[in-house]
Motif scaffolding. Structure first.
Motif, PDB file in Angstrom:
ATOM      1  N   SER A  71       0.829  -1.212   0.000  1.00 37.14           N
ATOM      2  CA  SER A  71       0.000   0.000   0.000  1.00 37.14           C
ATOM      3  C   SER A  71       0.864   1.263   0.000  1.00 37.14           C
ATOM      4  O   SER A  71       0.502   2.264  -0.630  1.00 37.14           O
ATOM      5  CB  SER A  71      -0.938   0.008   1.209  1.00 37.14           C
ATOM      6  OG  SER A  71      -0.187   0.004   2.405  1.00 37.14           O
ATOM      7  N   GLU A  72       2.012   1.229   0.664  1.00 42.82           N
ATOM      8  CA  GLU A  72       2.916   2.385   0.650  1.00 42.82           C
ATOM      9  C   GLU A  72       3.500   2.608  -0.736  1.00 42.82           C
ATOM     10  O   GLU A  72       3.631   3.744  -1.188  1.00 42.82           O
ATOM     11  CB  GLU A  72       4.031   2.197   1.671  1.00 42.82           C
ATOM     12  CG  GLU A  72       3.563   2.269   3.107  1.00 42.82           C
ATOM     13  CD  GLU A  72       4.656   1.912   4.088  1.00 42.82           C
ATOM     14  OE1 GLU A  72       5.677   1.324   3.670  1.00 42.82           O
ATOM     15  OE2 GLU A  72       4.488   2.213   5.276  1.00 42.82           O
ATOM     16  N   ARG A 103       2.020   1.761  -3.503  1.00 43.50           N
ATOM     17  CA  ARG A 103       0.922   2.284  -4.323  1.00 43.50           C
ATOM     18  C   ARG A 103       0.737   3.779  -4.083  1.00 43.50           C
ATOM     19  O   ARG A 103       0.549   4.557  -5.018  1.00 43.50           O
ATOM     20  CB  ARG A 103      -0.355   1.530  -4.004  1.00 43.50           C
ATOM     21  CG  ARG A 103      -1.537   1.970  -4.864  1.00 43.50           C
ATOM     22  CD  ARG A 103      -2.758   1.139  -4.630  1.00 43.50           C
ATOM     23  NE  ARG A 103      -2.536  -0.198  -5.151  1.00 43.50           N
ATOM     24  CZ  ARG A 103      -2.882  -1.311  -4.511  1.00 43.50           C
ATOM     25  NH1 ARG A 103      -3.470  -1.252  -3.350  1.00 43.50           N
ATOM     26  NH2 ARG A 103      -2.649  -2.480  -5.054  1.00 43.50           N
ATOM     27  N   LYS A 104       0.813   4.214  -2.811  1.00 43.14           N
ATOM     28  CA  LYS A 104       0.673   5.637  -2.498  1.00 43.14           C
ATOM     29  C   LYS A 104       1.808   6.452  -3.104  1.00 43.14           C
ATOM     30  O   LYS A 104       1.591   7.539  -3.658  1.00 43.14           O
ATOM     31  CB  LYS A 104       0.646   5.844  -0.992  1.00 43.14           C
ATOM     32  CG  LYS A 104      -0.631   5.409  -0.337  1.00 43.14           C
ATOM     33  CD  LYS A 104      -0.558   5.620   1.167  1.00 43.14           C
ATOM     34  CE  LYS A 104      -1.762   5.027   1.865  1.00 43.14           C
ATOM     35  NZ  LYS A 104      -1.651   5.131   3.323  1.00 43.14           N
ATOM     36  N   LEU A 105       3.028   5.925  -3.005  1.00 41.22           N
ATOM     37  CA  LEU A 105       4.177   6.637  -3.583  1.00 41.22           C
ATOM     38  C   LEU A 105       4.055   6.731  -5.100  1.00 41.22           C
ATOM     39  O   LEU A 105       4.364   7.772  -5.695  1.00 41.22           O
ATOM     40  CB  LEU A 105       5.475   5.931  -3.197  1.00 41.22           C
ATOM     41  CG  LEU A 105       5.873   6.012  -1.722  1.00 41.22           C
ATOM     42  CD1 LEU A 105       7.046   5.084  -1.436  1.00 41.22           C
ATOM     43  CD2 LEU A 105       6.215   7.435  -1.353  1.00 41.22           C
ATOM     44  N   ARG A 161       1.234   6.651  -6.906  1.00 40.06           N
ATOM     45  CA  ARG A 161       0.162   7.596  -7.262  1.00 40.06           C
ATOM     46  C   ARG A 161       0.606   9.037  -7.082  1.00 40.06           C
ATOM     47  O   ARG A 161       0.278   9.901  -7.889  1.00 40.06           O
ATOM     48  CB  ARG A 161      -1.079   7.326  -6.432  1.00 40.06           C
ATOM     49  CG  ARG A 161      -1.804   6.101  -6.890  1.00 40.06           C
ATOM     50  CD  ARG A 161      -3.068   5.894  -6.133  1.00 40.06           C
ATOM     51  NE  ARG A 161      -3.631   4.611  -6.512  1.00 40.06           N
ATOM     52  CZ  ARG A 161      -4.905   4.375  -6.608  1.00 40.06           C
ATOM     53  NH1 ARG A 161      -5.761   5.316  -6.341  1.00 40.06           N
ATOM     54  NH2 ARG A 161      -5.332   3.189  -6.968  1.00 40.06           N
ATOM     55  N   ALA A 162       1.362   9.299  -6.011  1.00 37.95           N
ATOM     56  CA  ALA A 162       1.872  10.654  -5.790  1.00 37.95           C
ATOM     57  C   ALA A 162       2.827  11.045  -6.910  1.00 37.95           C
ATOM     58  O   ALA A 162       2.812  12.182  -7.393  1.00 37.95           O
ATOM     59  CB  ALA A 162       2.578  10.741  -4.446  1.00 37.95           C
ATOM     60  N   ARG A 163       3.658  10.114  -7.342  1.00 38.12           N
ATOM     61  CA  ARG A 163       4.610  10.390  -8.433  1.00 38.12           C
ATOM     62  C   ARG A 163       3.861  10.658  -9.744  1.00 38.12           C
ATOM     63  O   ARG A 163       4.207  11.557 -10.497  1.00 38.12           O
ATOM     64  CB  ARG A 163       5.561   9.205  -8.588  1.00 38.12           C
ATOM     65  CG  ARG A 163       6.432   9.245  -9.788  1.00 38.12           C
ATOM     66  CD  ARG A 163       7.537  10.240  -9.615  1.00 38.12           C
ATOM     67  NE  ARG A 163       8.423  10.150 -10.762  1.00 38.12           N
ATOM     68  CZ  ARG A 163       8.970  11.179 -11.328  1.00 38.12           C
ATOM     69  NH1 ARG A 163       8.784  12.369 -10.844  1.00 38.12           N
ATOM     70  NH2 ARG A 163       9.740  11.039 -12.365  1.00 38.12           N
ATOM     71  N   LYS A 221       0.803  11.781 -10.063  1.00 36.29           N
ATOM     72  CA  LYS A 221       0.070  13.051  -9.983  1.00 36.29           C
ATOM     73  C   LYS A 221       0.981  14.233 -10.253  1.00 36.29           C
ATOM     74  O   LYS A 221       0.533  15.276 -10.716  1.00 36.29           O
ATOM     75  CB  LYS A 221      -0.578  13.203  -8.612  1.00 36.29           C
ATOM     76  CG  LYS A 221      -1.814  12.360  -8.460  1.00 36.29           C
ATOM     77  CD  LYS A 221      -2.484  12.593  -7.133  1.00 36.29           C
ATOM     78  CE  LYS A 221      -3.717  11.713  -7.014  1.00 36.29           C
ATOM     79  NZ  LYS A 221      -4.375  11.876  -5.734  1.00 36.29           N
TER      80      LYS A 221
END
Length: 96
Positions: free
Chosen positions: A30-31, A33-35, A37-39, A41
């Motif tokens: 999950s971390e 995936r968050k990283l 998605r942030a990249r 965006k």
């Protein structure tokens, strides 16, 4: 020969490590995936919607950034052909 292969030009001699380093922290799925998605965006030029828009529309004019982008001629030809094929199918098969 081995001495030349074990030498890193920026750091001098290396101690058997060929570039792979041990990770100090474990990152969960999950971390990651968050990283990711942030990249993504932060890079608005990437994405499926931009791929579709760039396929359908002409490339943007760098000298006139506010100019409306027109559809590509090849896309219009393919779309018109598909509409004609569907129209002929409906006219000959489904029309009473």
């Amino acid at each position: 020969m081995r001495a030349r292969l074990r030498r890193c030009p920026e750091r001098g001699l290396i101690d058997g490590n060929i570039g792979a380093l041990e990770i100090e922290t474990v990152v969960t799925k999950s971390e990651v995936r968050k990283l990711l998605r942030a990249r993504l965006k932060r890079c608005p030029e990437l994405g499926l919607s931009n791929l579709i828009v760039n396929t359908v529309l002409e490339p943007p004019d760098p000298f006139k950034p506010n100019k409306r982008r027109l559809p590509r001629k090849s896309f219009v030809l393919v779309a018109a052909s598909l509409v004609a094929i569907v129209g002929v199918f409906v006219a000959f098969n489904l029309w009473p």
